[in-house]
Design a protein around this motif. Structure first.
Motif, PDB file in Angstrom:
ATOM      1  N   LEU A 196       5.818  -1.433   2.259  1.00  0.00           N
ATOM      2  CA  LEU A 196       7.393  -1.773   1.896  1.00  0.00           C
ATOM      3  C   LEU A 196       7.312  -3.345   1.957  1.00  0.00           C
ATOM      4  CD1 LEU A 196      10.449  -0.129   2.772  1.00  0.00           C
ATOM      5  CD2 LEU A 196      10.390  -2.792   2.625  1.00  0.00           C
ATOM      6  N   LEU A 197       6.679  -3.993   2.903  1.00  0.00           N
ATOM      7  CA  LEU A 197       6.836  -5.645   2.902  1.00  0.00           C
ATOM      8  C   LEU A 197       5.764  -6.054   1.881  1.00  0.00           C
ATOM      9  CD1 LEU A 197       6.651  -6.010   6.778  1.00  0.00           C
ATOM     10  CD2 LEU A 197       8.527  -5.948   5.308  1.00  0.00           C
ATOM     11  N   LEU A 198       4.820  -5.423   1.593  1.00  0.00           N
ATOM     12  CA  LEU A 198       4.099  -6.043   0.584  1.00  0.00           C
ATOM     13  C   LEU A 198       4.459  -5.795  -0.943  1.00  0.00           C
ATOM     14  CD1 LEU A 198       0.540  -4.936   1.994  1.00  0.00           C
ATOM     15  CD2 LEU A 198       1.418  -7.359   1.870  1.00  0.00           C
ATOM     16  N   ASP A 199       5.237  -4.653  -1.188  1.00  0.00           N
ATOM     17  CA  ASP A 199       5.705  -4.419  -2.465  1.00  0.00           C
ATOM     18  C   ASP A 199       6.918  -5.037  -2.589  1.00  0.00           C
ATOM     19  OD1 ASP A 199       3.403  -2.783  -2.831  1.00  0.00           O
ATOM     20  OD2 ASP A 199       4.307  -1.062  -2.253  1.00  0.00           O
ATOM     21  N   SER A 230       4.382 -10.227  15.647  1.00  0.00           N
ATOM     22  CA  SER A 230       4.423 -10.155  14.210  1.00  0.00           C
ATOM     23  C   SER A 230       5.853  -9.867  13.535  1.00  0.00           C
ATOM     24  CB  SER A 230       3.193  -9.783  13.454  1.00  0.00           C
ATOM     25  OG  SER A 230       3.280  -8.265  13.551  1.00  0.00           O
ATOM     26  N   VAL A 231       5.979  -8.409  14.034  1.00  0.00           N
ATOM     27  CA  VAL A 231       7.221  -7.968  13.479  1.00  0.00           C
ATOM     28  C   VAL A 231       8.626  -8.892  13.888  1.00  0.00           C
ATOM     29  CG1 VAL A 231       8.969  -5.881  13.467  1.00  0.00           C
ATOM     30  CG2 VAL A 231       6.482  -5.738  13.490  1.00  0.00           C
ATOM     31  N   ARG A 232       8.616  -9.452  15.139  1.00  0.00           N
ATOM     32  CA  ARG A 232       9.687 -10.128  15.665  1.00  0.00           C
ATOM     33  C   ARG A 232       9.989 -11.477  14.669  1.00  0.00           C
ATOM     34  NH1 ARG A 232       8.236  -7.561  20.635  1.00  0.00           N
ATOM     35  NH2 ARG A 232       6.890  -9.561  21.225  1.00  0.00           N
ATOM     36  N   ASP A 233       8.653 -12.107  14.548  1.00  0.00           N
ATOM     37  CA  ASP A 233       8.621 -13.325  13.876  1.00  0.00           C
ATOM     38  C   ASP A 233       9.362 -13.097  12.420  1.00  0.00           C
ATOM     39  OD1 ASP A 233       7.750 -14.599  16.134  1.00  0.00           O
ATOM     40  OD2 ASP A 233       5.805 -14.636  15.423  1.00  0.00           O
ATOM     41  N   ALA A 234       8.867 -12.136  11.954  1.00  0.00           N
ATOM     42  CA  ALA A 234       9.215 -11.562  10.699  1.00  0.00           C
ATOM     43  C   ALA A 234      11.008 -11.568  10.527  1.00  0.00           C
ATOM     44  CB  ALA A 234       8.749 -10.476  10.085  1.00  0.00           C
ATOM     45  N   LYS A 235      11.275 -10.779  11.508  1.00  0.00           N
ATOM     46  CA  LYS A 235      12.819 -10.724  11.733  1.00  0.00           C
ATOM     47  C   LYS A 235      13.656 -12.300  12.064  1.00  0.00           C
ATOM     48  CE  LYS A 235      16.427  -8.373  14.380  1.00  0.00           C
ATOM     49  NZ  LYS A 235      16.989  -7.980  13.298  1.00  0.00           N
ATOM     50  N   PHE A 279       7.755 -12.100   5.035  1.00  0.00           N
ATOM     51  CA  PHE A 279       7.349 -10.917   5.279  1.00  0.00           C
ATOM     52  C   PHE A 279       6.375 -10.423   4.658  1.00  0.00           C
ATOM     53  CE2 PHE A 279      12.243 -11.146   5.223  1.00  0.00           C
ATOM     54  CZ  PHE A 279      12.274 -10.510   6.498  1.00  0.00           C
ATOM     55  N   HIS A 280       5.598 -11.110   3.481  1.00  0.00           N
ATOM     56  CA  HIS A 280       4.393 -10.495   2.966  1.00  0.00           C
ATOM     57  C   HIS A 280       3.052 -10.920   3.901  1.00  0.00           C
ATOM     58  CE1 HIS A 280       6.831 -11.075  -0.680  1.00  0.00           C
ATOM     59  NE2 HIS A 280       5.913  -9.861  -1.252  1.00  0.00           N
ATOM     60  N   LYS A 281       3.417 -11.695   4.529  1.00  0.00           N
ATOM     61  CA  LYS A 281       2.092 -12.279   5.471  1.00  0.00           C
ATOM     62  C   LYS A 281       2.337 -11.263   6.672  1.00  0.00           C
ATOM     63  CE  LYS A 281       0.896 -16.338   6.239  1.00  0.00           C
ATOM     64  NZ  LYS A 281       0.864 -17.705   6.473  1.00  0.00           N
ATOM     65  N   THR A 282       3.478 -10.677   7.229  1.00  0.00           N
ATOM     66  CA  THR A 282       3.492  -9.766   8.135  1.00  0.00           C
ATOM     67  C   THR A 282       3.046  -8.479   7.874  1.00  0.00           C
ATOM     68  OG1 THR A 282       5.538 -10.984   8.911  1.00  0.00           O
ATOM     69  CG2 THR A 282       5.114  -8.762   9.707  1.00  0.00           C
ATOM     70  N   GLY A 283       3.548  -8.188   6.453  1.00  0.00           N
ATOM     71  CA  GLY A 283       2.841  -7.036   5.898  1.00  0.00           C
ATOM     72  C   GLY A 283       1.309  -7.003   5.836  1.00  0.00           C
ATOM     73  N   ASP A 284       0.823  -8.146   5.456  1.00  0.00           N
ATOM     74  CA  ASP A 284      -0.581  -8.099   5.432  1.00  0.00           C
ATOM     75  C   ASP A 284      -1.303  -7.674   6.759  1.00  0.00           C
ATOM     76  OD1 ASP A 284      -3.306  -8.698   4.339  1.00  0.00           O
ATOM     77  OD2 ASP A 284      -2.851 -10.918   4.698  1.00  0.00           O
ATOM     78  N   PHE A 285      -0.904  -8.432   7.574  1.00  0.00           N
ATOM     79  CA  PHE A 285      -1.164  -8.345   9.144  1.00  0.00           C
ATOM     80  C   PHE A 285      -1.036  -6.830   9.623  1.00  0.00           C
ATOM     81  CE2 PHE A 285      -0.253  -8.235  13.662  1.00  0.00           C
ATOM     82  CZ  PHE A 285      -1.426  -8.489  14.313  1.00  0.00           C
ATOM     83  N   ILE A 286       0.134  -6.331   9.433  1.00  0.00           N
ATOM     84  CA  ILE A 286       0.312  -4.890   9.922  1.00  0.00           C
ATOM     85  C   ILE A 286      -0.342  -3.859   9.271  1.00  0.00           C
ATOM     86  CG2 ILE A 286       2.055  -3.319   9.944  1.00  0.00           C
ATOM     87  CD1 ILE A 286       2.711  -5.238  11.948  1.00  0.00           C
ATOM     88  N   GLN A 287      -0.831  -4.178   7.990  1.00  0.00           N
ATOM     89  CA  GLN A 287      -1.512  -3.367   7.179  1.00  0.00           C
ATOM     90  C   GLN A 287      -3.023  -3.376   7.648  1.00  0.00           C
ATOM     91  OE1 GLN A 287      -2.861  -4.448   3.257  1.00  0.00           O
ATOM     92  NE2 GLN A 287      -2.046  -2.231   2.640  1.00  0.00           N
TER      93      GLN A 287
END
Length: 455
Positions: A356-359, A413-418, A424-432
């Motif tokens: 979702l974050l990447l899209d 990473s999630v808390r930094d995004a919040k 968000f895209h960088k967080t999505g890249d890392f989480i993936q």
């Protein structure tokens, strides 16, 4: 006919050549040509037993080779006992007259030592103790001088190790003969594994002492050849010792250029003590005490603190085997344990969040914000041990666009995004990437707290 057929067997062994040939034989079997050259050299230097053994092995590998047949003939001739000399005819000497006997000189009586040697022993002991005391003061001055010479790029004294040997009472290390052969050095290293690196350093310094007037490249070339020759004679688990010794000798005696001139705390690389010095494959020089602290602060992730790139497996083995790096092995185990403590359902939620974050291409990023809130709410429902794993685990991942390594945990990473500290895209890249890593290492959550260690 082999070139060594007419040799006298009185030459000196070329240990570098022997080491290279043995290495070639081990790496490229059956290595017929290398075996021939080795047999010729053994014959030339008179090592007939070794030559015979090699010739018999060659006979099995190449029974029709004329050179091999010639080797067998030569060695069989050399092994035959020489013909017995003819029995000499003993002629009786005329009996000397009494006058002749009197004319002969009386043999000198053997030298008689004094029965009491205690005084001499005491004098020798006292003199040796005084010598060690003087050497101790001299060593302190030499170490200060050596530090100043290194700072100014001057050549340091080669006598410091000998002075130190006198201070420590190691008299056998003070007066040294020429370098021993490589196999002898390897045997000493195997007999004294705790001193293997020290023995290899002494051997390389002996090689270097004979090349004082040579250029840097010539010195380095000879040292590398010697290092390889010793490595060939060592078992697999001991082959790192000559390489570590070469690393120290090169740092202390040759002008090696490293990527960095200073340590992380600003000290000059050339001033790093031998006990703390280490070089990784990316040519960074480290004070191991500083590096161990940096890796510990980073949660045990084996990443170069300066280049931000991951260390190679060889570097990691070297770091955790170092005195200052032994504690890092436990952090590596802890990271692995935490990766096993994340359940399948959590990995699925991470994959959904990453997708979702990447899209999300919306202007206000509301879908991403809602997804992050939902994931944090989901994490809050997890067992405490799994929450600790998500907060402490650093997964190996790189920015897809820049190639820069990520340096945070899943929870961070999630808390930094919040908190809008990371997009968000960088967080999505890392989480993936983190989800893919966890799926490879997934396992049941630990049953007890002692199986999950938080960084």
């Amino acid at each position: 006919m082999p070139a060594a057929a007419g040799g006298s067997g009185s030459g000196d062994p070329d240990m570098v050549l022997i080491g290279e040939l043995l290495e070639d034989i081990s790496r490229n079997p059956p290595a017929i040509q290398a075996r021939k050259l080795l047999t010729e050299h053994y014959i030339a230097i008179g090592w007939l037993d070794a030559a015979t053994e090699n010739a018999l092995e060659l006979k099995k590998l190449a029974p029709t080779d004329p050179d091999v047949t010639q080797f067998i003939v030569i060695l069989s001739k050399k092994s035959e006992p020489p013909p017995a000399p003819p029995t000499p005819i003993i002629k009786k000497k005329p009996v000397a007259t009494v006058r002749q006997l009197k004319a002969r000189k009386n043999p000198q009586a053997p030298v008689q030592l004094s029965g009491n040697l205690d005084a001499s022993r005491q004098e020798l002991t006292q003199g040796y103790d005084k010598l060690r005391q003087k050497a101790k003061f001299l060593l302190v001055d030499l170490l200060h001088l050596q530090a100043l010479q290194k700072k100014n790029g001057l050549q340091t004294s080669k006598n410091t190790p000998r002075i130190q040997a006198i201070v420590e009472g190691r008299t056998t290390s003070v007066v040294q003969a020429g370098p021993a052969n490589a196999r002898s050095v390897a045997s000493q290293m195997q007999e004294n594994p705790e001193r293997a690196v020290e023995i290899a350093i002494t051997d390389l310094e002996a090689i270097l002492s004979r090349l004082e007037d040579s250029e840097e490249d010539v010195k380095r070339s000879h040292l590398v050849k010697r290092m390889r020759a010793v490595e060939v004679a060592l078992p697999e688990d001991k082959k790192s010792s000559p390489e570590i010794a070469f690393m120290h000798v090169e740092h202390e005696n040759l002008d090696r250029n490293y990527v960095n001139d200073e340590t992380m705390l600003g000290d000059a690389v050339k001033d790093i003590e031998r006990e703390n010095f280490w070089v990784t494959e990316d040519n960074y020089a480290w004070d191991m005490e500083e590096l161990a602290q940096a890796i510990t602060v980073n949660g045990g992730v084996m990443r170069n603190p300066l280049s931000r790139q991951m260390f190679t497996p060889k570097d990691i083995r070297g770091i955790v085997s170092h005195t200052h790096g032994k504690g890092l092995a436990a952090l590596q185990v802890a990271q692995h344990e935490m990766s096993k403590g994340v359940r399948d359902g959590t990995i699925v939620e991470m994959e959904k969040l990453a997708a979702l974050l990447l899209d999300d291409q919306s202007a206000d990023s509301l879908p991403s914000r809602h997804a992050v809130d939902e994931f944090l709410a989901y994490v809050a429902t997890l067992p405490e041990l799994e929450q600790k794993a998500l907060d402490g685990l650093r997964c190996p991942a790189k920015d897809t666009h820049t190639g820069q390594a990520y340096d945070f945990t899943i929870g961070e990473s999630v808390r930094d995004a919040k908190g809008n500290r990371v997009c968000f895209h960088k967080t999505g890249d890392f989480i993936q990437q983190a989800a893919a890593y966890l799926r490879q290492n997934r396992g049941a959550a630990p049953d007890s707290a002692d199986k999950c260690i938080v960084m």
